[in-house]
Design an enzyme around this catalytic site. Structure first.
Site, PDB file in Angstrom:
ATOM      1  N   GLY A  11       0.820  -1.200   0.000  1.00 24.36           N
ATOM      2  CA  GLY A  11       0.000   0.000   0.000  1.00 24.36           C
ATOM      3  C   GLY A  11       0.852   1.248   0.000  1.00 24.36           C
ATOM      4  O   GLY A  11       2.004   1.238  -0.418  1.00 24.36           O
ATOM      5  N   CYS A  12       0.278   2.306   0.482  1.00 25.98           N
ATOM      6  CA  CYS A  12       0.965   3.596   0.524  1.00 25.98           C
ATOM      7  C   CYS A  12       2.238   3.497   1.348  1.00 25.98           C
ATOM      8  O   CYS A  12       2.216   3.044   2.490  1.00 25.98           O
ATOM      9  CB  CYS A  12       0.021   4.627   1.144  1.00 25.98           C
ATOM     10  SG  CYS A  12       0.816   6.191   1.513  1.00 25.98           S
ATOM     11  N   PHE A  13       3.351   3.945   0.785  1.00 25.12           N
ATOM     12  CA  PHE A  13       4.616   3.799   1.513  1.00 25.12           C
ATOM     13  C   PHE A  13       4.707   4.686   2.740  1.00 25.12           C
ATOM     14  O   PHE A  13       5.488   4.428   3.638  1.00 25.12           O
ATOM     15  CB  PHE A  13       5.847   3.920   0.621  1.00 25.12           C
ATOM     16  CG  PHE A  13       5.953   5.129  -0.281  1.00 25.12           C
ATOM     17  CD1 PHE A  13       5.551   6.392   0.086  1.00 25.12           C
ATOM     18  CD2 PHE A  13       6.518   4.964  -1.537  1.00 25.12           C
ATOM     19  CE1 PHE A  13       5.691   7.481  -0.756  1.00 25.12           C
ATOM     20  CE2 PHE A  13       6.674   6.051  -2.396  1.00 25.12           C
ATOM     21  CZ  PHE A  13       6.249   7.306  -2.003  1.00 25.12           C
TER      22      PHE A  13
END
Length: 181
Positions: A11-13
């Site tokens: 997902g979003c880092f």
């Protein structure tokens, strides 16, 4: 010290970086991109989903303090590995669940963990995590590094990352760096 590297796409880092930075034995976490076909991609190119890259974190850790299996458990339990190209409201191939292994041993351990979690029916749906060899890693711009720690009051951090961190700390208290508890 037994320094190892692994690269995770979950997902979003910004979210995943914050989680892995809290783990005992993790030396560094860098946000970036892997698994694509465009050299030196920009964040905006990644966001359009046309480069083939995933948002990833490159994790450097001391295997004498935290095992690869422990990292895998944190990876699988802090995102939804049954969602194809999506994590929460983030949609696109750049948010896919992926393990970019650096050694054959990591590949075997990742495959064994998927089998174990599947056999134990930990998730209601099949795990769709991609397990693929690590290619080129492109580090994201500096303002994407250490994002949560540098911007805790931004709405995304407060409403998306903080709840994930709270859940993570509750489940993995024994793995958290003491200075962060």
């Amino acid at each position: 010290m037994n320094i190892q590297k692994i690269t995770f796409g979950n997902g979003c880092f910004w979210c995943t970086e914050a989680i892995f930075q809290h783990l005992k034995g993790v030396i560094s976490v860098a946000s970036g991109y892997a698994g694509g076909h465009t050299p030196n991609p920009t964040y905006m190119e990644i966001c359009n989903g046309k480069t083939g890259h995933a948002e990833v974190i490159a994790v450097e850790y001391d295997a004498d303090i935290i095992s690869f299996d422990e990292l895998l458990l944190v990876f699988f339990k802090t995102h939804n590995p049954t969602m194809l190209n999506r994590q929460g409201n983030d949609v696109g191939t750049q948010y896919r669940s992926a393990i970019f292994y650096h050694t054959d041993e990591q590949k075997q351990q990742a495959e064994a963990m998927v089998k174990k979690l599947t056999d134990e029916r930990v998730f209601e749906k099949p795990i769709v995590t991609e397990i693929t060899p690590m290619g080129e890693f492109y580090k994201a711009d500096d303002h994407h590094q250490n994002y949560y720690n540098d911007n805790p009051m931004k709405p995304y951090c407060a409403f998306v990352i903080q709840p994930k961190l709270n859940k993570f700390v509750k489940e993995f208290t024994d793995k958290i760096k003491p200075e962060l508890l």
